[in-house]
Design a protein around this motif. Structure first.
Motif, mmCIF file in Angstrom:
data_model
loop_
_atom_site.group_PDB
_atom_site.id
_atom_site.type_symbol
_atom_site.label_atom_id
_atom_site.label_comp_id
_atom_site.label_asym_id
_atom_site.label_seq_id
_atom_site.Cartn_x
_atom_site.Cartn_y
_atom_site.Cartn_z
ATOM 1 N N THR A 28 86.592 117.215 50.633
ATOM 2 C CA THR A 28 87.369 118.351 50.584
ATOM 3 C C THR A 28 86.718 119.727 50.938
ATOM 4 O O THR A 28 85.092 119.198 50.414
ATOM 5 N N ASP A 29 87.002 121.367 51.424
ATOM 6 C CA ASP A 29 86.105 121.748 51.552
ATOM 7 C C ASP A 29 85.005 122.339 50.412
ATOM 8 O O ASP A 29 83.997 122.967 50.037
ATOM 9 N N ASP A 30 85.766 121.936 48.841
ATOM 10 C CA ASP A 30 85.356 122.384 47.698
ATOM 11 C C ASP A 30 84.685 121.204 47.215
ATOM 12 O O ASP A 30 84.576 121.339 45.273
ATOM 13 N N THR A 42 77.541 122.448 45.003
ATOM 14 C CA THR A 42 79.233 122.475 45.170
ATOM 15 C C THR A 42 79.349 122.934 47.471
ATOM 16 O O THR A 42 78.695 123.935 47.042
ATOM 17 N N GLY A 43 80.645 122.467 47.038
ATOM 18 C CA GLY A 43 80.740 123.034 48.485
ATOM 19 C C GLY A 43 80.432 122.533 49.859
ATOM 20 O O GLY A 43 79.279 121.426 49.652
ATOM 21 N N LYS A 44 80.830 121.671 51.030
ATOM 22 C CA LYS A 44 80.655 121.206 51.941
ATOM 23 C C LYS A 44 79.519 121.509 52.651
ATOM 24 O O LYS A 44 78.226 120.968 53.850
ATOM 25 N N ASP A 45 78.791 123.081 52.976
ATOM 26 C CA ASP A 45 77.267 123.384 53.760
ATOM 27 C C ASP A 45 76.553 123.039 52.130
ATOM 28 O O ASP A 45 75.333 122.657 53.077
ATOM 29 N N ALA A 46 76.299 123.383 51.009
ATOM 30 C CA ALA A 46 75.556 122.662 49.970
ATOM 31 C C ALA A 46 75.642 121.047 50.188
ATOM 32 O O ALA A 46 73.849 120.507 50.316
ATOM 33 N N TYR A 47 76.320 120.147 50.850
ATOM 34 C CA TYR A 47 76.701 118.949 50.681
ATOM 35 C C TYR A 47 76.043 118.756 51.867
ATOM 36 O O TYR A 47 75.497 117.418 51.877
ATOM 37 N N GLY A 104 93.902 112.237 49.712
ATOM 38 C CA GLY A 104 92.793 111.359 50.732
ATOM 39 C C GLY A 104 91.912 111.658 51.015
ATOM 40 O O GLY A 104 90.814 110.936 51.734
ATOM 41 N N LYS A 105 90.774 112.872 50.073
ATOM 42 C CA LYS A 105 90.223 112.905 50.831
ATOM 43 C C LYS A 105 89.196 113.155 49.253
ATOM 44 O O LYS A 105 89.880 113.209 47.917
ATOM 45 N N ILE A 106 88.003 112.857 49.076
ATOM 46 C CA ILE A 106 86.725 113.044 48.273
ATOM 47 C C ILE A 106 86.805 114.401 47.561
ATOM 48 O O ILE A 106 86.138 115.597 48.202
ATOM 49 N N ALA A 107 87.883 114.818 46.462
ATOM 50 C CA ALA A 107 86.327 116.236 45.819
ATOM 51 C C ALA A 107 86.237 116.185 44.784
ATOM 52 O O ALA A 107 85.421 117.685 44.451
ATOM 53 N N GLU A 108 85.797 115.015 44.305
ATOM 54 C CA GLU A 108 84.635 115.019 43.257
ATOM 55 C C GLU A 108 83.474 113.542 43.330
ATOM 56 O O GLU A 108 84.599 112.633 43.442
ATOM 57 N N ARG A 109 82.243 114.260 43.312
ATOM 58 C CA ARG A 109 81.656 112.709 43.242
ATOM 59 C C ARG A 109 80.909 112.801 41.770
ATOM 60 O O ARG A 109 79.860 113.694 41.962
#
Length: 122
Positions: A28-30, A42-47, A104-109
């Motif tokens: 997820t984007d967040d 937190t967030g796709k850019d940091a990930y 269906g998406k990963i929101a937290e790992r």
């Protein structure tokens, strides 16, 4: 196989190849990623910036799923793995991963990574 487990397997496959596009497509984007004792982001850019790991490691990690279980929108995985060190040698590890899913998406790992220095449990 459930949609959530398929997503986690696709994610892990991408991580085994450090395929940023495949990994990010599962999030997820967040997205929130915590490796206990190491970092939280937190967030796709940091990930995306953290996918390639710490500079002391080279090449993608070898990841093996020991078991995966699912309850509601949470998938838990027990993994073993190996990653090569830039200074030579490798780090073997045992990991517990919690994937909190949303549509269906990963929101937290959440990950616990234990280096193994002697054998499969130490």
């Amino acid at each position: 196989m459930s949609r959530n487990i398929e997503t986690v397997n696709t994610y892990l496959d991408g991580f085994r190849r450090l395929d940023h596009e495949q990994i990010l497509s599962c999030l997820t984007d967040d997205i929130k990623w915590t490796v206990f004792g190491a970092f939280q982001l937190t967030g796709k850019d940091a990930y995306d910036k953290a996918i390639d790991g710490a500079p002391e490691f080279v090449d993608p990690p070898e990841l093996n799923v020991v078991r995966m279980v699912e309850q509601d929108d949470v998938v838990m995985a027990e993994l073993t793995g190996t990653v090569r060190r830039a200074a030579g040698g490798e780090m073997r590890m045992s990991m517990a991963e919690v994937f909190v899913m949303r549509q269906g998406k990963i929101a937290e790992r959440r990950a616990w990574v234990i280096p193994l220095n002697e054998n499969e449990y130490r």
